[in-house]
Design an enzyme around this catalytic site. Sequence first.
Site, short mmCIF file in Angstrom:
data_model
loop_
_atom_site.label_atom_id
_atom_site.label_comp_id
_atom_site.label_asym_id
_atom_site.label_seq_id
_atom_site.Cartn_x
_atom_site.Cartn_y
_atom_site.Cartn_z
N LYS A 10 58.44 9.64 46.15
CA LYS A 10 58.90 9.26 45.22
C LYS A 10 59.12 7.60 44.56
CE LYS A 10 60.92 10.23 40.60
NZ LYS A 10 60.85 11.59 40.27
N ASP A 29 57.54 9.37 35.42
CA ASP A 29 58.65 9.59 34.82
C ASP A 29 59.75 8.71 34.53
OD1 ASP A 29 60.96 11.26 37.18
OD2 ASP A 29 61.77 9.19 37.06
P1 NDP Z 1 61.50 9.09 29.50
O1 NDP Z 1 61.30 7.76 30.02
O2 NDP Z 1 60.28 10.40 28.39
O3 NDP Z 1 62.39 8.90 28.60
C1 NDP Z 1 63.63 9.64 29.01
C2 NDP Z 1 64.92 9.23 27.93
O4 NDP Z 1 66.02 9.33 28.52
C3 NDP Z 1 64.97 8.19 26.82
O5 NDP Z 1 65.28 8.94 25.48
C4 NDP Z 1 65.49 7.05 27.45
O6 NDP Z 1 65.71 6.64 26.45
C5 NDP Z 1 66.92 8.31 28.12
N1 NDP Z 1 67.60 7.03 28.73
C6 NDP Z 1 67.00 6.67 30.66
N2 NDP Z 1 67.13 6.43 30.72
C7 NDP Z 1 68.97 6.14 30.19
C8 NDP Z 1 70.48 6.31 30.32
N3 NDP Z 1 70.63 5.19 31.34
N4 NDP Z 1 71.13 5.96 29.34
C9 NDP Z 1 71.13 7.64 28.53
N5 NDP Z 1 69.84 7.38 27.88
C10 NDP Z 1 68.69 7.25 28.93
O7 NDP Z 1 61.44 10.22 30.58
P2 NDP Z 1 61.52 11.90 31.03
O8 NDP Z 1 61.31 12.01 29.90
O9 NDP Z 1 60.28 11.53 31.46
O10 NDP Z 1 62.51 11.75 32.06
C11 NDP Z 1 63.92 12.36 31.98
C12 NDP Z 1 64.38 12.98 33.19
O11 NDP Z 1 63.33 14.09 33.67
C13 NDP Z 1 64.39 11.80 34.32
O12 NDP Z 1 65.55 12.23 34.77
C14 NDP Z 1 63.21 12.25 35.04
O13 NDP Z 1 63.36 11.70 36.36
C15 NDP Z 1 63.56 13.63 35.24
N6 NDP Z 1 61.54 14.93 35.09
C16 NDP Z 1 61.56 13.88 34.31
C17 NDP Z 1 59.83 14.46 34.38
C18 NDP Z 1 58.23 14.46 33.47
O14 NDP Z 1 57.01 15.20 33.90
N7 NDP Z 1 58.29 13.41 33.09
C19 NDP Z 1 59.28 15.57 35.68
C20 NDP Z 1 60.57 16.24 36.41
C21 NDP Z 1 62.20 15.09 36.03
P3 NDP Z 1 65.25 5.41 26.06
O15 NDP Z 1 64.89 5.69 24.91
O16 NDP Z 1 67.13 4.45 25.19
O17 NDP Z 1 64.79 4.47 26.90
#
Ligand code: NDP
Length: 444
Positions: free
Chosen positions: A125, A165
Amino acid sequence: MTYIERVLENLKKRNPNEPEFHQAATEILTTIAPVVDKHPEYEAAGLLERFTEPERVIMFRVPWVDDSGKVNVNKGYRVQFNSAIGPYKGGLRFHPSVNLSIIKFLGLEQILKNSLTGLPIGGGKGGSDFDPKGKSDREVMAFCQSFMTELYRHIGADTDVPAGDIGVGGREIGYLFGQYKRIRDEHVGVLTGRGLSYGGSLVRTEATGFGLIYITEEALKMRGDSFKGKTVVISGSGNVAIYACSKAQSLGAKVVAMYDSNGYVYDPDGIKLDIIKDIKEVKRGRIKEYAERVKGAKYFDNCKGIWQIPCDIALPCATQNEIDENDAAALVKNGVKYVAEGANMPSTLEAIEVFRKNGVVFLPAKAANAGGVATSALEMAQSSGRMFWTFEEVDKKLKNIMIDIYHNIDDAAKEYGHEGDYVLGANIAGFVKVATAMMAHGVV
Ligand code: NDP
């Protein structure tokens, strides 16, 4: 004191100020006790000490110039945690909260997740405390180029293959890949999540969200149930959340709430996903706008309130520790039956305990969100074979992988006398394969 307790105590002493890493290590090690007890040779081989110590930690400076001409300096990380079963594989996270503890917790989880996919990929990671939010495309490009100017020497298609991510989507992967190719003069599968015109795979964008729904659908099916008519709450509105919402809706569920890091929207008629996509993917705006555009929808200026909404199925898809004990208790009180983790470690240890005690079917991240990395491994296979599979082919493989994961973790939980405990089932099923490979390799 048992072997596991000693390893955990030592880990906390040797890695102070890393609470997220401690949390992930505690969750994993305490649940694999039945396997460790069966294999006294693991202790003699220092297996758990080696399993919890990254093979390599790379930390570097990332200098870049913003649009006003000012020089900025961010921290860059890549933790190459475990390569026993394949090249290191795991995403890059760009978010101001990123630090070594967060990258190590994600890397440790990734080892078992990747093992669960059944594909030959080790765990890693990386990321940076850089915040892409509010930056121009040129600033994001300058940052990505600088980040890759250091990272390129540590990665490779058969060594370490990063992906996206939080904060790292198609745009960032494009800039990172462009710089890698320029420095190395190699057009290879060194990053996954690439665009379709330069070696990417169909379904990679949708994979984590779709996979989350496929595994939940299997859990429902095994209980004679389905998504049809279920009320669903999804946190986040990024990549994982959007495609989980899309697939759940296509299976007949009603998704009533989503959030971003500022607050949540509640739409009792069901979220209109095209509007969420327009706001978050096209305009890179704030979810608040949804309530201004959709009649009957309401915006609340906080994230926590989302867990107070009655639902059958909760899908946390934003970030770590977004559901604490009180949120879990509220979900249970309002009748939640299934919780499946799209994000990594979104539930605290105490929240998981609340779900366990109340008979909620709880699918932990390393199983439930493995669809993203599984599809990344399918992208790697296509890259090295110079092949390109159709959407249907990749989607079918993804679905089968998620169904297999469900049955593997279900079988492991049953085999060790904890039927329905998927935290234990996932940790054990993932760990056994890695431990067997590590033992075969000797002390390395
Ligand atoms: P994105 O950056 O596309 O989206 C993240 C989302 O979560 C956004 O809506 C963001 O809000 C919100 N967010 C981030 N931090 C916070 C916080 N501290 N409090 C509240 N909301 C928050 O990321 P992903 O969708 O890719 O990833 C989301 C999760 O899934 C993570 O934990 C990641 O590790 C996990 N994951 C992702 C994978 C992937 O293929 N993308 C694979 C496996 C796991 P805002 O728009 O305001 O930033």
